[in-house]
Design a protein around this motif. Structure first.
Motif, mmCIF file in Angstrom:
data_model
loop_
_atom_site.group_PDB
_atom_site.id
_atom_site.type_symbol
_atom_site.label_atom_id
_atom_site.label_comp_id
_atom_site.label_asym_id
_atom_site.label_seq_id
_atom_site.Cartn_x
_atom_site.Cartn_y
_atom_site.Cartn_z
ATOM 1 N N VAL A 118 -44.969 -43.901 -40.332
ATOM 2 C CA VAL A 118 -43.956 -43.422 -39.650
ATOM 3 C C VAL A 118 -43.604 -44.632 -38.797
ATOM 4 C CG1 VAL A 118 -44.629 -41.223 -38.709
ATOM 5 C CG2 VAL A 118 -46.030 -43.028 -37.696
ATOM 6 N N PRO A 119 -42.291 -44.973 -38.137
ATOM 7 C CA PRO A 119 -41.813 -46.104 -37.674
ATOM 8 C C PRO A 119 -42.924 -46.978 -36.886
ATOM 9 C CG PRO A 119 -39.526 -45.441 -38.019
ATOM 10 C CD PRO A 119 -41.183 -44.089 -38.409
ATOM 11 N N ASP A 120 -42.588 -48.484 -36.489
ATOM 12 C CA ASP A 120 -44.287 -49.377 -35.884
ATOM 13 C C ASP A 120 -43.206 -49.620 -34.352
ATOM 14 O OD1 ASP A 120 -46.261 -50.493 -35.217
ATOM 15 O OD2 ASP A 120 -45.915 -52.244 -36.296
ATOM 16 N N SER A 121 -43.146 -47.843 -33.636
ATOM 17 C CA SER A 121 -42.691 -48.684 -32.368
ATOM 18 C C SER A 121 -43.688 -48.098 -31.608
ATOM 19 C CB SER A 121 -41.092 -47.647 -32.379
ATOM 20 O OG SER A 121 -41.643 -45.786 -32.354
ATOM 21 N N THR A 122 -43.724 -48.539 -30.249
ATOM 22 C CA THR A 122 -44.433 -48.506 -29.383
ATOM 23 C C THR A 122 -44.649 -46.789 -29.295
ATOM 24 O OG1 THR A 122 -43.579 -50.816 -28.349
ATOM 25 C CG2 THR A 122 -45.088 -48.388 -26.937
ATOM 26 N N ALA A 123 -43.636 -46.121 -29.120
ATOM 27 C CA ALA A 123 -44.115 -44.855 -28.725
ATOM 28 C C ALA A 123 -44.187 -44.522 -29.914
ATOM 29 C CB ALA A 123 -42.343 -44.331 -28.486
ATOM 30 N N ASN A 124 -44.178 -44.557 -31.581
ATOM 31 C CA ASN A 124 -45.158 -43.631 -32.268
ATOM 32 C C ASN A 124 -46.412 -43.904 -32.073
ATOM 33 O OD1 ASN A 124 -42.833 -42.372 -33.248
ATOM 34 N ND2 ASN A 124 -42.111 -43.725 -34.739
ATOM 35 N N ALA A 125 -46.777 -45.103 -32.138
ATOM 36 C CA ALA A 125 -48.096 -45.639 -32.133
ATOM 37 C C ALA A 125 -49.070 -44.451 -31.198
ATOM 38 C CB ALA A 125 -48.131 -47.853 -31.668
ATOM 39 N N ARG A 126 -48.333 -44.621 -29.886
ATOM 40 C CA ARG A 126 -49.040 -44.326 -28.288
ATOM 41 C C ARG A 126 -49.383 -42.853 -29.176
ATOM 42 N NH1 ARG A 126 -45.491 -45.381 -24.636
ATOM 43 N NH2 ARG A 126 -44.479 -42.795 -24.636
ATOM 44 N N VAL A 127 -48.301 -42.265 -29.606
ATOM 45 C CA VAL A 127 -48.399 -41.038 -29.939
ATOM 46 C C VAL A 127 -49.447 -40.344 -31.087
ATOM 47 C CG1 VAL A 127 -47.182 -38.765 -30.502
ATOM 48 C CG2 VAL A 127 -46.710 -39.604 -28.684
ATOM 49 N N PHE A 128 -49.131 -41.291 -32.236
ATOM 50 C CA PHE A 128 -49.848 -40.975 -33.461
ATOM 51 C C PHE A 128 -50.882 -41.339 -33.919
ATOM 52 C CE2 PHE A 128 -45.247 -39.665 -33.960
ATOM 53 C CZ PHE A 128 -44.945 -38.063 -33.993
ATOM 54 N N GLY A 129 -50.535 -42.706 -33.544
ATOM 55 C CA GLY A 129 -51.872 -44.047 -34.002
ATOM 56 C C GLY A 129 -51.919 -44.750 -34.862
ATOM 57 N N TYR A 130 -53.068 -45.365 -34.881
ATOM 58 C CA TYR A 130 -53.078 -46.479 -36.347
ATOM 59 C C TYR A 130 -54.089 -45.724 -36.568
ATOM 60 C CZ TYR A 130 -49.750 -49.409 -34.446
ATOM 61 O OH TYR A 130 -48.228 -50.037 -33.562
ATOM 62 N N PRO A 131 -54.103 -45.861 -38.171
ATOM 63 C CA PRO A 131 -55.297 -45.701 -39.479
ATOM 64 C C PRO A 131 -56.378 -47.211 -38.857
ATOM 65 C CG PRO A 131 -54.250 -46.462 -41.092
ATOM 66 C CD PRO A 131 -52.997 -46.216 -38.885
ATOM 67 N N GLY A 132 -58.059 -47.212 -39.143
ATOM 68 C CA GLY A 132 -59.082 -48.066 -39.259
ATOM 69 C C GLY A 132 -58.212 -49.080 -39.666
ATOM 70 N N SER A 133 -58.979 -49.813 -39.230
ATOM 71 C CA SER A 133 -58.928 -51.698 -40.109
ATOM 72 C C SER A 133 -60.048 -52.234 -39.860
ATOM 73 C CB SER A 133 -57.125 -52.170 -39.870
ATOM 74 O OG SER A 133 -57.543 -52.110 -38.550
ATOM 75 N N ARG A 134 -59.946 -53.594 -40.344
ATOM 76 C CA ARG A 134 -60.609 -55.271 -40.127
ATOM 77 C C ARG A 134 -60.862 -55.326 -38.918
ATOM 78 N NH1 ARG A 134 -58.948 -56.480 -45.336
ATOM 79 N NH2 ARG A 134 -58.607 -58.467 -44.493
ATOM 80 N N LYS A 135 -62.167 -55.729 -38.744
ATOM 81 C CA LYS A 135 -61.535 -55.768 -37.283
ATOM 82 C C LYS A 135 -60.617 -57.830 -36.957
ATOM 83 C CE LYS A 135 -65.165 -58.099 -33.335
ATOM 84 N NZ LYS A 135 -66.386 -58.029 -33.002
ATOM 85 N N GLY A 136 -59.645 -57.398 -35.678
ATOM 86 C CA GLY A 136 -59.005 -58.257 -35.773
ATOM 87 C C GLY A 136 -57.631 -58.118 -36.448
ATOM 88 N N THR A 137 -57.497 -57.074 -36.720
ATOM 89 C CA THR A 137 -56.457 -56.928 -38.060
ATOM 90 C C THR A 137 -55.888 -55.666 -37.545
ATOM 91 O OG1 THR A 137 -57.586 -55.754 -39.530
ATOM 92 C CG2 THR A 137 -57.018 -58.223 -39.702
ATOM 93 N N ARG A 138 -54.725 -55.363 -37.770
ATOM 94 C CA ARG A 138 -54.441 -53.397 -37.420
ATOM 95 C C ARG A 138 -53.293 -53.218 -38.397
ATOM 96 N NH1 ARG A 138 -49.265 -53.000 -32.809
ATOM 97 N NH2 ARG A 138 -48.634 -53.865 -34.914
ATOM 98 N N ALA A 139 -53.059 -52.068 -38.980
ATOM 99 C CA ALA A 139 -52.125 -51.342 -39.873
ATOM 100 C C ALA A 139 -51.023 -51.426 -40.246
ATOM 101 C CB ALA A 139 -52.610 -49.546 -40.020
ATOM 102 N N ALA A 140 -50.480 -51.266 -40.926
ATOM 103 C CA ALA A 140 -48.159 -51.872 -41.099
ATOM 104 C C ALA A 140 -48.038 -51.188 -39.834
ATOM 105 C CB ALA A 140 -48.230 -52.361 -41.844
ATOM 106 N N PHE A 141 -48.682 -49.331 -39.870
ATOM 107 C CA PHE A 141 -47.442 -48.531 -39.423
ATOM 108 C C PHE A 141 -48.583 -47.372 -39.011
ATOM 109 C CE2 PHE A 141 -45.149 -50.108 -43.150
ATOM 110 C CZ PHE A 141 -44.279 -50.071 -42.782
#
Length: 408
Positions: free
Chosen positions: A146-169
């Motif tokens: 889903v688009p990387d908006s603040t609201a979407n990130a807060r509700v749906f969350g990101y998958p796990g990624s390496r320390k110091g990184t974040r998933a794209a969506f």
């Protein structure tokens, strides 16, 4: 040369005029009922009334690669030809007006409409739809960017990624119940990424019951899944992970054997007891070498359901993977499949997407039944192209039937 003078109009467009090509699947009456039940009928006339907005949300999946404004123009193209013949011009709403209309509509209307419409359609005469008198169903899950908006990130969350990184969506998890012989999605649940498939799959059992055979992959195996399916009166055929052990209690004539599945600690504390299962083990030769499968089932009659028959049938479970491919690649195919920046509109859009897939697959089922062949022999992408053309063609009636709208 002087072009004909055009007058600007703001027609009241009804759902029965827009989706006439697929009204055998999504009827205007069901749309009106869903709007009324959720209190989503507007009190004043708008350029984008609720009925048109519902049709637009469904059409977003039919023309996934187009902008929202273009989708709306595609949706009313046949009616627009009628207006042009009358010397009238309809100016499409702006993108901000479309966004406001979707926000007014909300997501409950689409979920209500989905619940009203979807159902299994296969008959005993539909190839692959039944096995030994049982309707074959399959459950599985997938994730959607889903688009990387603040609201979407807060509700749906990101998958796990390496320390110091974040998933794209951020990602939304979608769990589906599919009729294997028709690829019809007959129930679905979505949730934040952090909630596992097993939890949502258990809730999808609400649409399973007597006369069905439910298949699942090893990722959904659990005592609770077996117990809940059994309580619904539904038969099951599921793959088991390698680390799960089954003691051999009795070997049957077809090579399968009887065993037990023990309750997990939580189920045992709630009074759960052992459940007898039949285990089927077999090996498949492939280019990568031999691969061993283990299945458990509630079907104990080896005369009606021999091990070889069930092993062959289990691999029809992969039809659900083809259904997910139709949904995510052929129907949508966008790099980021969801457009919406807000969670409520994300849910609304996904239900519209599911309804779009159901409409295509139902029309394929109807055509295949008329021709006396399997629905799975028809091409999904080709059918989608036909429906895109048919939506405008069905709107473009003869001059004797004009006007279809009431200009204001």
């Amino acid at each position: 040369m002087q072009l004909k003078d055009f007058s600007f109009i703001a027609p009241t467009v009804e759902a029965e005029l827009i989706l006439r090509a697929i009204e055998t699947v999504i009827s205007p009456e069901k749309i009106v009922q869903s709007l009324a039940q959720t209190g989503s009928v507007e009190e004043r006339k708008r350029k984008l009334p609720s009925q048109l907005t519902v049709c637009l949300v469904i059409a977003m999946s039919l023309w996934a690669s187009d902008s929202m404004g273009t989708v709306l123009k595609n949706l009313v193209q046949g009616l627009n030809r009628q207006w042009t013949r009358l010397g009238q011009y309809w100016k499409a709403p702006s993108s901000s007006s479309i966004s406001e209309a979707r926000q007014r509509l909300g997501c409950r209307v689409m979920s209500q409409l989905f619940e009203k419409i979807v159902r299994p359609l296969g008959t005993p005469q539909t190839p692959g739809a039944f096995l030994g008198g049982l309707r074959v169903m399959a459950v599985d899950g997938t994730v959607l960017d889903v688009p990387d908006s603040t609201a979407n990130a807060r509700v749906f969350g990101y998958p796990g990624s390496r320390k110091g990184t974040r998933a794209a969506f951020p990602k939304v998890r979608l769990v589906l119940l599919v009729e294997a012989g028709t690829h019809l999605i007959v129930d679905a649940l979505m949730c934040p990424y952090r909630i596992g498939e097993r939890v949502r799959a258990l809730k999808l059992l609400r649409s399973c019951g007597q006369g069905m055979l439910l298949m699942w992959d090893r990722g959904l195996h659990s005592y609770r899944m077996v117990h809940a399916t059994k309580n619904r009166g539904c038969q099951y055929l599921g793959r088991v992970p390698k680390n799960v052990k089954f003691p051999v209690e009795k070997v049957l004539e077809d090579g399968s054997y009887l065993s037990w599945i023990a309750p997990d600690r939580k189920s045992k504390n709630k009074g759960g007891t052992q459940i007898q299962v039949r285990v089927i083990e077999y090996t498949i030769d492939s280019d990568d070498g031999q691969k061993t499968y283990r299945l458990i089932t509630s079907l104990m009659d080896i005369a009606v359901f021999p091990a070889l028959l069930l092993a062959n049938e289990y691999h029809q479970r992969w039809e659900i993977e083809n259904t997910i491919d139709e949904l995510k690649t052929h129907l949508n195919g966008r790099k980021t499949p969801i457009r919406s920046l807000k969670p409520r509109e994300v849910v609304q859009e996904i239900y519209g997407w599911l309804l779009g897939h159901y409409a295509v697959r139902t029309l394929m089922f109807q055509a295949a039944t008329h021709a006396g062949i399997s629905p799975l022999r028809l091409g999904f992408t080709g059918t989608l192209k036909v429906i895109r053309r048919a939506i405008s063609d069905f709107q473009d009636a003869s001059n004797e039937q004009l006007p279809f709208f009431s200009p204001s």
